[in-house]
Design a protein around this motif. Structure first.
Motif, mmCIF file in Angstrom:
data_model
loop_
_atom_site.group_PDB
_atom_site.id
_atom_site.type_symbol
_atom_site.label_atom_id
_atom_site.label_comp_id
_atom_site.label_asym_id
_atom_site.label_seq_id
_atom_site.Cartn_x
_atom_site.Cartn_y
_atom_site.Cartn_z
ATOM 1 N N PHE A 53 0.859 -1.169 0.000
ATOM 2 C CA PHE A 53 0.000 0.000 0.000
ATOM 3 C C PHE A 53 0.899 1.223 0.000
ATOM 4 C CE2 PHE A 53 -2.160 3.439 2.238
ATOM 5 C CZ PHE A 53 -3.329 3.533 1.503
ATOM 6 N N ARG A 54 0.579 2.192 -0.831
ATOM 7 C CA ARG A 54 1.358 3.429 -0.900
ATOM 8 C C ARG A 54 0.532 4.596 -0.380
ATOM 9 N NH1 ARG A 54 5.258 3.649 -6.014
ATOM 10 N NH2 ARG A 54 6.058 1.530 -5.872
ATOM 11 N N VAL A 55 1.094 5.304 0.580
ATOM 12 C CA VAL A 55 0.474 6.537 1.067
ATOM 13 C C VAL A 55 0.928 7.635 0.118
ATOM 14 C CG1 VAL A 55 0.239 8.131 2.995
ATOM 15 C CG2 VAL A 55 0.572 5.688 3.441
ATOM 16 N N THR A 56 -0.027 8.318 -0.482
ATOM 17 C CA THR A 56 0.269 9.362 -1.468
ATOM 18 C C THR A 56 -0.382 10.675 -1.026
ATOM 19 O OG1 THR A 56 -1.726 9.054 -2.812
ATOM 20 C CG2 THR A 56 0.151 7.584 -3.280
ATOM 21 N N ALA A 101 -10.431 4.242 -3.641
ATOM 22 C CA ALA A 101 -9.187 3.473 -3.696
ATOM 23 C C ALA A 101 -8.070 4.334 -3.122
ATOM 24 C CB ALA A 101 -8.879 3.079 -5.140
ATOM 25 N N GLY A 102 -7.128 3.715 -2.472
ATOM 26 C CA GLY A 102 -6.007 4.430 -1.880
ATOM 27 C C GLY A 102 -6.310 5.022 -0.521
ATOM 28 N N ALA A 103 -7.459 4.655 0.069
ATOM 29 C CA ALA A 103 -7.863 5.208 1.365
ATOM 30 C C ALA A 103 -7.392 4.313 2.506
ATOM 31 C CB ALA A 103 -9.378 5.349 1.425
ATOM 32 N N ILE A 104 -7.327 4.906 3.677
ATOM 33 C CA ILE A 104 -7.119 4.170 4.930
ATOM 34 C C ILE A 104 -8.456 4.256 5.648
ATOM 35 C CG2 ILE A 104 -5.859 4.041 7.099
ATOM 36 C CD1 ILE A 104 -3.565 5.575 5.658
ATOM 37 N N GLU A 124 -4.767 -1.664 -2.725
ATOM 38 C CA GLU A 124 -5.811 -0.668 -3.006
ATOM 39 C C GLU A 124 -6.316 0.084 -1.787
ATOM 40 O OE1 GLU A 124 -7.444 -4.701 -2.435
ATOM 41 O OE2 GLU A 124 -6.039 -3.924 -3.900
ATOM 42 N N ARG A 125 -6.124 -0.470 -0.560
ATOM 43 C CA ARG A 125 -6.580 0.241 0.641
ATOM 44 C C ARG A 125 -6.085 -0.463 1.890
ATOM 45 N NH1 ARG A 125 -11.657 -1.074 -0.948
ATOM 46 N NH2 ARG A 125 -11.896 1.050 -1.652
ATOM 47 N N VAL A 126 -6.126 0.287 2.983
ATOM 48 C CA VAL A 126 -5.862 -0.246 4.318
ATOM 49 C C VAL A 126 -7.176 -0.188 5.072
ATOM 50 C CG1 VAL A 126 -4.678 0.146 6.522
ATOM 51 C CG2 VAL A 126 -3.458 0.517 4.374
ATOM 52 N N THR A 127 -7.539 -1.283 5.747
ATOM 53 C CA THR A 127 -8.748 -1.299 6.553
ATOM 54 C C THR A 127 -8.394 -1.725 7.965
ATOM 55 O OG1 THR A 127 -10.065 -1.911 4.622
ATOM 56 C CG2 THR A 127 -11.088 -2.219 6.778
ATOM 57 N N ARG A 165 5.454 3.438 1.996
ATOM 58 C CA ARG A 165 4.883 2.150 1.629
ATOM 59 C C ARG A 165 4.721 1.275 2.858
ATOM 60 N NH1 ARG A 165 8.968 0.909 -3.397
ATOM 61 N NH2 ARG A 165 8.816 2.986 -4.225
ATOM 62 N N ALA A 166 3.701 0.440 2.814
ATOM 63 C CA ALA A 166 3.500 -0.579 3.852
ATOM 64 C C ALA A 166 3.272 -1.891 3.137
ATOM 65 C CB ALA A 166 2.290 -0.237 4.722
ATOM 66 N N PRO A 167 3.884 -2.982 3.587
ATOM 67 C CA PRO A 167 3.690 -4.273 2.923
ATOM 68 C C PRO A 167 2.257 -4.759 3.090
ATOM 69 C CG PRO A 167 4.861 -4.577 4.994
ATOM 70 C CD PRO A 167 4.733 -3.094 4.766
#
Length: 172
Positions: A53-56, A101-104, A124-127, A165-167
């Motif tokens: 996941f990429r934080v942008t 997409a791309g949201a936490i 696509e996201r972190v939940t 980035r987070a794996p």
């Protein structure tokens, strides 16, 4: 005699060089965070074989509606990420019908344990799902450990050329 010293020196030098090459650490993918380094210690940790996941600058933090304490956890995460991935911290928004997409996403829902949480990181996201805002906070702490170490520093000073980035994986 000088010739023996030269040969001896060359032999020692060659052995030292060979030993240092053999012992050199080989570069490879960055290791995943071991479960014992996540506090509080999770029930399980599964690291996905690929993806991240990429934080942008476009990343938003989406919070369940109707709970001010959950909103505070979202604001805490936004402050934590700060300017490490863009010119300003991620926006914190109340969840609507669709999560971009791309949201936490921070969600209050059913998971095991009173303050338990589930952290799912996908490209696509972190939940982060928890029964209580305290569980959301613990999930945020686990997610924080999956982010690069520089995020704490960069959150204050920012560097637009950095990719956060987070794996991909799952923590419960």
């Amino acid at each position: 005699m000088p010739r023996l010293i030269s040969r001896g020196f060359c032999a020692v030098f060659a052995l030292t060089l060979a030993g240092s090459i053999a012992c050199r650490e080989q570069p490879g993918p960055s290791p995943a965070v071991p479960a014992h380094s996540i506090i509080p210690t999770p029930v399980s940790v599964e690291v996905a074989s690929g993806g991240e996941f990429r934080v942008t600058p476009n990343t938003v933090i989406v919070v369940s509606p109707g709970d001010e304490r959950a909103m505070k956890v979202g604001n805490y995460l936004a402050d934590l990420i700060g300017r490490s991935a863009g010119p300003k911290p991620p926006a914190v928004e109340v969840a609507t019908a669709s999560v971009p997409a791309g949201a936490i996403q921070l969600t209050l829902g059913k998971v095991e344990g009173e303050e338990g949480y589930e952290l799912a990181v996908a490209p696509e996201r972190v939940t982060i799902t928890a029964n209580t805002p305290a569980g959301l906070f613990y999930g945020v702490q686990s997610f924080r450990l999956w982010l690069p170490a520089f995020v704490d520093y960069e959150s204050m000073f920012g560097d637009e050329g950095v990719v956060v980035r987070a794996p991909a994986g799952r923590v419960t």
